[in-house]
Write a protein that holds these residues in place. Structure first.
Motif, PDB file in Angstrom:
ATOM      1  N   ASN A  80      24.320  68.249  57.326  1.00 59.06           N
ATOM      2  CA  ASN A  80      23.859  69.421  56.581  1.00 59.06           C
ATOM      3  C   ASN A  80      22.754  70.135  57.363  1.00 59.06           C
ATOM      4  O   ASN A  80      21.697  70.458  56.828  1.00 59.06           O
ATOM      5  CB  ASN A  80      23.380  69.011  55.187  1.00 59.06           C
ATOM      6  N   ALA A 117      26.099  81.556  60.045  1.00 62.23           N
ATOM      7  CA  ALA A 117      25.992  80.108  60.218  1.00 62.23           C
ATOM      8  C   ALA A 117      25.992  79.393  58.872  1.00 62.23           C
ATOM      9  O   ALA A 117      26.653  78.360  58.710  1.00 62.23           O
ATOM     10  CB  ALA A 117      24.723  79.778  61.005  1.00 62.23           C
ATOM     11  N   ILE A 175      21.783  73.057  60.649  1.00 61.67           N
ATOM     12  CA  ILE A 175      22.155  74.174  61.508  1.00 61.67           C
ATOM     13  C   ILE A 175      21.097  74.293  62.596  1.00 61.67           C
ATOM     14  O   ILE A 175      19.904  74.264  62.308  1.00 61.67           O
ATOM     15  CB  ILE A 175      22.231  75.496  60.722  1.00 61.67           C
ATOM     16  N   GLU A 199      29.436  79.408  57.501  1.00 61.44           N
ATOM     17  CA  GLU A 199      30.246  78.390  58.175  1.00 61.44           C
ATOM     18  C   GLU A 199      29.937  77.006  57.612  1.00 61.44           C
ATOM     19  O   GLU A 199      30.845  76.186  57.436  1.00 61.44           O
ATOM     20  CB  GLU A 199      29.956  78.426  59.676  1.00 61.44           C
ATOM     21  N   LEU A 200      28.676  76.737  57.301  1.00 62.96           N
ATOM     22  CA  LEU A 200      28.299  75.449  56.724  1.00 62.96           C
ATOM     23  C   LEU A 200      28.911  75.264  55.339  1.00 62.96           C
ATOM     24  O   LEU A 200      29.403  74.182  55.009  1.00 62.96           O
ATOM     25  CB  LEU A 200      26.769  75.340  56.637  1.00 62.96           C
ATOM     26  N   PRO A 211      28.020  69.856  59.666  1.00 63.17           N
ATOM     27  CA  PRO A 211      28.180  69.696  58.211  1.00 63.17           C
ATOM     28  C   PRO A 211      27.872  68.285  57.716  1.00 63.17           C
ATOM     29  O   PRO A 211      27.375  68.118  56.608  1.00 63.17           O
ATOM     30  CB  PRO A 211      29.632  70.055  57.946  1.00 63.17           C
ATOM     31  N   VAL A 222      26.654  74.259  63.838  1.00 61.71           N
ATOM     32  CA  VAL A 222      26.659  73.781  62.455  1.00 61.71           C
ATOM     33  C   VAL A 222      27.132  72.339  62.465  1.00 61.71           C
ATOM     34  O   VAL A 222      28.185  72.026  63.027  1.00 61.71           O
ATOM     35  CB  VAL A 222      27.588  74.654  61.575  1.00 61.71           C
ATOM     36  N   TRP A 259      24.650  79.339  67.611  1.00 62.93           N
ATOM     37  CA  TRP A 259      24.217  78.324  66.663  1.00 62.93           C
ATOM     38  C   TRP A 259      25.225  77.195  66.657  1.00 62.93           C
ATOM     39  O   TRP A 259      26.362  77.353  67.121  1.00 62.93           O
ATOM     40  CB  TRP A 259      24.040  78.887  65.246  1.00 62.93           C
TER      41      TRP A 259
END
Length: 148
Positions: A94, A128, A96, A131-132, A91, A89, A87
């Motif tokens: 926003n 994931a 994924i 992580e975000l 940020p 990410v 995946w």
């Protein structure tokens, strides 16, 4: 006297776009009309990603309301020496992006059945999203894992 096959064939239909094998009509579903449609790997993957993301949105509505999830077959830059991305990410958007082929094909499962495949996809979504948000995956749904 035997009749030729040409005389038995029906007249060609006016609609040419429909697949009609030897005058027998359209093919039916493999499952038949009385059984539910079979689910493939891709549909199961998409459903698992969507349901897990909705579950997490319900737990973290403020932080995940604007989260966007996309599914791609594979990343453009797949190999990074020691791993393959499952995946990505982003940020600042926003967002994924999950990669279906690395998650499904490169994951080592001790039992390769539908339940374990679904759990693997769910764990990827949890990791994931963690992580975000900048959190530990176990902190996203602590009540989910307390069964005693």
């Amino acid at each position: 006297m035997p009749r030729s096959r040409r005389a038995l064939a029906p007249a060609p239909s006016a609609r040419r776009g429909i697949r009609d094998r030897h005058g027998r009509g359209l093919r039916s579903s493999v499952a038949g009309p009385y059984l539910p449609m079979l689910r493939g790997r891709i549909e199961l993957f998409d459903t698992t990603i969507a349901s897990t993301a909705e579950y997490l949105r319900g737990l973290w509505p403020g932080e995940l309301s604007a989260m966007t999830i996309e599914i791609a077959s594979a990343p453009h830059d797949a190999l990074h020496g020691d791993h393959v991305d499952r995946w990505t990410v982003r940020p600042h958007d926003n967002r994924i992006v999950f990669y279906r082929v690395p998650i499904q094909r490169l994951s080592k499962l001790h039992r390769n059945d539908e339940v374990h495949q679904r759990l693997m996809v769910e764990s990827c979504v949890f990791r994931a999203v963690a992580e975000l948000l900048g959190k530990d995956p176990w902190d996203l749904a602590p009540e989910r894992f307390r069964h005693f």
